[in-house]
Design an enzyme around this catalytic site. Sequence first.
Site, PDB file in Angstrom:
ATOM      1  N   TRP A 227       5.678  31.189  82.397  1.00 16.44           N
ATOM      2  CA  TRP A 227       5.117  31.854  81.300  1.00 16.44           C
ATOM      3  C   TRP A 227       4.404  32.089  81.771  1.00 16.44           C
ATOM      4  O   TRP A 227       2.804  33.329  81.335  1.00 16.44           O
ATOM      5  CB  TRP A 227       5.503  31.153  79.883  1.00 16.44           C
TER       6      TRP A 227
ATOM      7  N   ASP B 196      -1.001  29.723  75.144  1.00 13.75           N
ATOM      8  CA  ASP B 196       0.336  29.642  74.809  1.00 13.75           C
ATOM      9  C   ASP B 196       1.108  28.087  73.947  1.00 13.75           C
ATOM     10  O   ASP B 196       1.180  28.186  74.817  1.00 13.75           O
ATOM     11  CB  ASP B 196       0.739  30.710  75.373  1.00 13.75           C
TER      12      ASP B 196
ATOM     13  N   LYS C  18      10.802  28.092  68.481  1.00 16.99           N
ATOM     14  CA  LYS C  18      10.936  26.460  69.129  1.00 16.99           C
ATOM     15  C   LYS C  18      10.751  26.012  67.844  1.00 16.99           C
ATOM     16  O   LYS C  18      11.972  24.802  68.404  1.00 16.99           O
ATOM     17  CB  LYS C  18       9.713  25.961  70.609  1.00 16.99           C
TER      18      LYS C  18
END
Lengths: 370, 370
Positions: free
Chosen positions: A103, A172, A196
């Site tokens: 990511w 993030d 999540k």
Amino acid sequence: MSERIFNFSAGPAVMPESVLREAQEALWSLDGTGIGVMEHSHRGSAFKAVLAQTEDACRRLAGIPDNYRVLFLQGGASSQFFTIPMNFLQAGDTADYVVTGSWSKKAVDQAKRYGNVHVAGTSEDRNFCYIPSDLDWSSKSRYTHFTSNNTIFGTEWAKEPEVPGDSPLICDMSSDIFSRPIDVKRYGMIYAGAQKNLGPSGVTLVIIRDDLVSDAALDIPEMLQYRTHAENDSCYNTPPTFGIYVMGRVFHWIEQQGGLKAIAQLNQEKADILYDFLDESVLFKPTADKDSRSLMNITFVTGKADLDAKFIATAKAAGLDGLKGHRSVGGMRASVYNAFPKAGVERLVELMRDFEAKQGEAKQGEAKQG
Amino acid sequence: MSERIFNFSAGPAVMPESVLREAQEALWSLDGTGIGVMEHSHRGSAFKAVLAQTEDACRRLAGIPDNYRVLFLQGGASSQFFTIPMNFLQAGDTADYVVTGSWSKKAVDQAKRYGNVHVAGTSEDRNFCYIPSDLDWSSKSRYTHFTSNNTIFGTEWAKEPEVPGDSPLICDMSSDIFSRPIDVKRYGMIYAGAQKNLGPSGVTLVIIRDDLVSDAALDIPEMLQYRTHAENDSCYNTPPTFGIYVMGRVFHWIEQQGGLKAIAQLNQEKADILYDFLDESVLFKPTADKDSRSLMNITFVTGKADLDAKFIATAKAAGLDGLKGHRSVGGMRASVYNAFPKAGVERLVELMRDFEAKQGEAKQGEAKQG
């Protein structure tokens, strides 16, 4: 009412059962309005109350200072990867990125479209199995970006990096947000896809300091300016109303558990059960360095692909789903976010212990026959 | 189980009750998997089946040819306003736009960032109360954009405009998609925010012809390229899984009603009940020209703001919610999308008739006293 199973999915992921019950009722009629939560106008008083409650609970939980805005956007963290540099990075400017997994790499790729990227550190040399500590910061950075938890590689920053100077820290936090206390004032911006730890996919939570909102680019589409969403309380266009409602109920549930400190304690206990077993197991090996271990995504292997597959199938048959690791690491991954029950971790360890014992017996049997 | 009321909201809007029941069950456990629909991995077989079923039903309903892709995106129609020119309009190029309301105007504003906009027609001279028929097309247009139904102003195109040449027709169908049959092959691209006729806010349906996907810009962020989502079956990043599930159930419900032709017939019947009354009423007046009337959003006024407010309050007290018109038009707006029940329209007309009679009596009373 069908039975629920233990869901180790990395995301979208398990949610608190009490929240699912509340959402079921709200689908039919929100707070006795006779209109379901998906069917309320985003401009009406019922949804405005939901939005305000969700933001208030978010602020209480994380202790968000008044000079930060809380935004509910769409497009996932992947959309933030380009929206951040589009807002904050002009041609010729430099931003610092720490690369700790897939990511972070994607975030770097998007930033390169707009300006210079200085990689302050990376753990790619050992397939991202650790959080780099030797960081080399650039001198004039517009912002510093890192990924607090790496879902795929099972690593997590123990705390945010120390950045010299006044480069705003952007994080993030998609896969560990609200799993532990956050010192928000250390950040310029925090963002997270909801799927999540916070709710359903389709909502992105953004916590952003006022000066970043006001100093950002003006020559980009209104929908991509943080300014637009800050000025319109996330209702410039129709926001993802149901996702925001669910997020609010998840925040409420976290408060019921005792808040972020209590949740962090519980997450530590859950992870310890599994890591303690992994540290003593002969068959199963954790893949992340000990000082970089994630409390959210616990990755481990047997070292043999066929044995991994056998264990995953055994677990699935026993009602433990979603344990297959990402192809970049292989083996197994147990995602044990806030809402994942401790009983599920205990059941997993029991199953692993049993599987290991049987493998041992089988080997002894082979040895005797051989 | 609390009682439901009649919800005339312009969007997010009323949904079929059978779909709400299905969604309630799926939140707890999707198809007996023991995992709720919000909690399933978007890469797992359970959600892949949901995605495939949703796309298949969409294709069946609208008769979508094989050379079109069906995409499930985020960000609402407002994000398409800039994504379309970003993909299809280069500096120096021209695109044609027909301006029939606030949303078309916003689409024009975004297109101007990327190239030239030729306004082929507009109805702004009379506050967008009609669909313009006198259209002046440019000679070399990259695409032609129009808005099939204007939520705010209560107007709707009876059929798509006839565009000379091969400029691909692009339509914002957010507020009347699947309310009637669509001749998809006449379009280059159709897009719609889900929250009026298709499902919850937070999902945008895009139906796009293959050549538009392949010919689009490459120098823009991957997340903003239709190509990316087409190549990854809308799973380049985590899609809004719950919204896609609900959309699939709404498609299934439309099929149960007999498909788009049957739904169109029902929508005509519902609208006729209200328009027939409006045409004979002395008190209530429709705001849109007769040949431009929307079957989805029916706008009307008494001509007196205080009387409008009184009627809206009376209706609300009687369990008819969401009738307040947009401030650009004032008065009332009855949004009667696919899922809005005929009984609700009948109840509204009954209430209007009663209100009108009482106003008449009050006037007579005043006259006698005066």
